[in-house]
Design a protein around this motif. Sequence first.
Motif, short mmCIF file in Angstrom:
data_model
loop_
_atom_site.label_atom_id
_atom_site.label_comp_id
_atom_site.label_asym_id
_atom_site.label_seq_id
_atom_site.Cartn_x
_atom_site.Cartn_y
_atom_site.Cartn_z
N THR A 122 0.83 -1.18 0.00
CA THR A 122 0.00 0.00 0.00
C THR A 122 0.88 1.25 0.00
OG1 THR A 122 -1.76 1.18 1.13
CG2 THR A 122 -0.20 0.04 2.53
N ASP A 123 0.38 2.30 -0.60
CA ASP A 123 1.14 3.54 -0.67
C ASP A 123 1.03 4.37 0.59
OD1 ASP A 123 0.48 4.35 -4.16
OD2 ASP A 123 1.92 3.02 -3.23
N ASN A 124 0.12 4.03 1.49
CA ASN A 124 -0.19 4.92 2.57
C ASN A 124 -0.03 4.26 3.94
OD1 ASN A 124 -1.72 6.71 4.36
ND2 ASN A 124 -2.27 7.73 2.45
N LEU A 125 0.69 4.93 4.83
CA LEU A 125 0.89 4.42 6.19
C LEU A 125 -0.01 5.12 7.20
CD1 LEU A 125 4.80 4.17 6.24
CD2 LEU A 125 3.12 2.40 5.68
N THR A 126 -0.93 5.95 6.72
CA THR A 126 -1.83 6.66 7.62
C THR A 126 -2.61 5.67 8.46
OG1 THR A 126 -2.06 8.56 6.14
CG2 THR A 126 -3.83 8.21 7.74
N GLY A 127 -2.64 5.90 9.76
CA GLY A 127 -3.39 5.05 10.66
C GLY A 127 -2.80 5.02 12.04
N VAL A 128 -3.35 4.16 12.85
CA VAL A 128 -2.91 3.99 14.24
C VAL A 128 -2.02 2.75 14.31
CG1 VAL A 128 -3.72 3.60 16.60
CG2 VAL A 128 -5.02 5.09 15.06
N TRP A 129 -0.91 2.90 15.01
CA TRP A 129 0.09 1.84 15.10
C TRP A 129 0.42 1.57 16.57
CZ3 TRP A 129 2.52 -0.24 10.63
CH2 TRP A 129 2.13 0.37 9.43
N ASP A 130 0.42 0.31 16.95
CA ASP A 130 0.87 -0.11 18.27
C ASP A 130 2.36 -0.39 18.16
OD1 ASP A 130 -1.75 -0.28 19.62
OD2 ASP A 130 -2.12 -1.89 18.19
N GLY A 131 3.15 0.17 19.06
CA GLY A 131 4.58 0.00 18.94
C GLY A 131 5.27 -0.42 20.22
N THR A 132 6.49 -0.91 20.04
CA THR A 132 7.38 -1.21 21.15
C THR A 132 8.78 -0.79 20.74
OG1 THR A 132 7.82 -3.46 20.36
CG2 THR A 132 6.06 -3.20 21.99
N TYR A 133 9.56 -0.36 21.72
CA TYR A 133 10.99 -0.19 21.49
C TYR A 133 11.72 -0.79 22.67
CZ TYR A 133 10.89 4.09 24.42
OH TYR A 133 10.72 4.99 25.44
N VAL A 134 12.95 -1.18 22.42
CA VAL A 134 13.77 -1.81 23.45
C VAL A 134 14.95 -0.90 23.73
CG1 VAL A 134 15.14 -3.83 24.08
CG2 VAL A 134 13.07 -4.11 22.71
N GLN A 135 15.14 -0.63 25.03
CA GLN A 135 16.25 0.21 25.46
C GLN A 135 17.05 -0.55 26.50
OE1 GLN A 135 15.16 4.22 26.42
NE2 GLN A 135 17.09 4.64 27.45
N SER A 136 18.37 -0.58 26.34
CA SER A 136 19.21 -1.33 27.28
C SER A 136 19.00 -0.80 28.69
CB SER A 136 20.68 -1.23 26.87
OG SER A 136 21.12 0.11 26.94
N GLN A 137 19.09 -1.68 29.66
CA GLN A 137 18.94 -1.43 31.09
C GLN A 137 17.52 -1.02 31.48
OE1 GLN A 137 22.00 1.34 32.21
NE2 GLN A 137 23.62 -0.13 31.83
N ILE A 138 16.61 -0.90 30.51
CA ILE A 138 15.22 -0.54 30.81
C ILE A 138 14.28 -1.64 30.34
CG2 ILE A 138 13.34 1.06 30.27
CD1 ILE A 138 15.47 3.28 30.30
N GLY A 139 14.53 -2.16 29.14
CA GLY A 139 13.69 -3.20 28.59
C GLY A 139 12.75 -2.68 27.53
N MET A 140 11.59 -3.33 27.40
CA MET A 140 10.64 -3.00 26.35
C MET A 140 9.66 -1.93 26.83
SD MET A 140 8.07 -5.47 24.21
CE MET A 140 9.44 -6.44 23.59
N VAL A 141 9.43 -0.94 25.97
CA VAL A 141 8.49 0.14 26.25
C VAL A 141 7.44 0.13 25.15
CG1 VAL A 141 8.20 2.63 26.54
CG2 VAL A 141 10.31 1.51 27.33
N THR A 142 6.16 0.21 25.52
CA THR A 142 5.10 0.25 24.52
C THR A 142 4.72 1.69 24.22
OG1 THR A 142 3.36 0.12 26.18
CG2 THR A 142 4.15 -1.97 25.27
N PHE A 143 4.21 1.93 23.01
CA PHE A 143 3.73 3.25 22.65
C PHE A 143 2.61 3.13 21.64
CE2 PHE A 143 7.29 2.41 19.75
CZ PHE A 143 6.80 2.80 18.51
N LEU A 144 1.87 4.21 21.47
CA LEU A 144 0.80 4.29 20.48
C LEU A 144 1.12 5.45 19.56
CD1 LEU A 144 -2.02 3.18 19.65
CD2 LEU A 144 -2.98 5.05 20.99
#
Length: 131
Positions: free
Chosen positions: A2-24
């Motif tokens: 698809t050409d379009n990424l418009t929308g809502v995305w559930d995300g996670t990122y990993v940071q050392s010494q902290i672990g996984m963080v979720t975001f919207l």
Amino acid sequence: MTDNLTGVWDGTYVQSQIGMVTFLATLIDSGGALGGNVTEPCILPGCLVGGTHNASIAGHRSGSAVSFIKRYEPSGCGYDTVFYEGVVNADATEIDGRWRLPGLSGTFLMVRSTKPAQSIATEERTKEPAR
């Protein structure tokens, strides 16, 4: 793809010494120019922003390559600007890549939400404490 990424995305990122963080994230894709916003929990003890960080997104998409800058608003608790680079999968349901700050980096994954943006916005408002 698809050409379009418009929308809502559930995300996670990993940071050392902290672990996984979720975001919207809510992305707006206008001809490859990306904008939008992110909400995520504060992961530091004694957070001064009420437990939730808000950030804006500005970047671009070219084919399957995605890059954007996330700017925390307001900056604080050691946060300011984070650089993201990733790849969109073939059916545009996932963006996988790396984030970086000076001297620090990690991985992230964003998955397109199956919920309509309006229902997620309503859910987020109902989670906010009464003022």
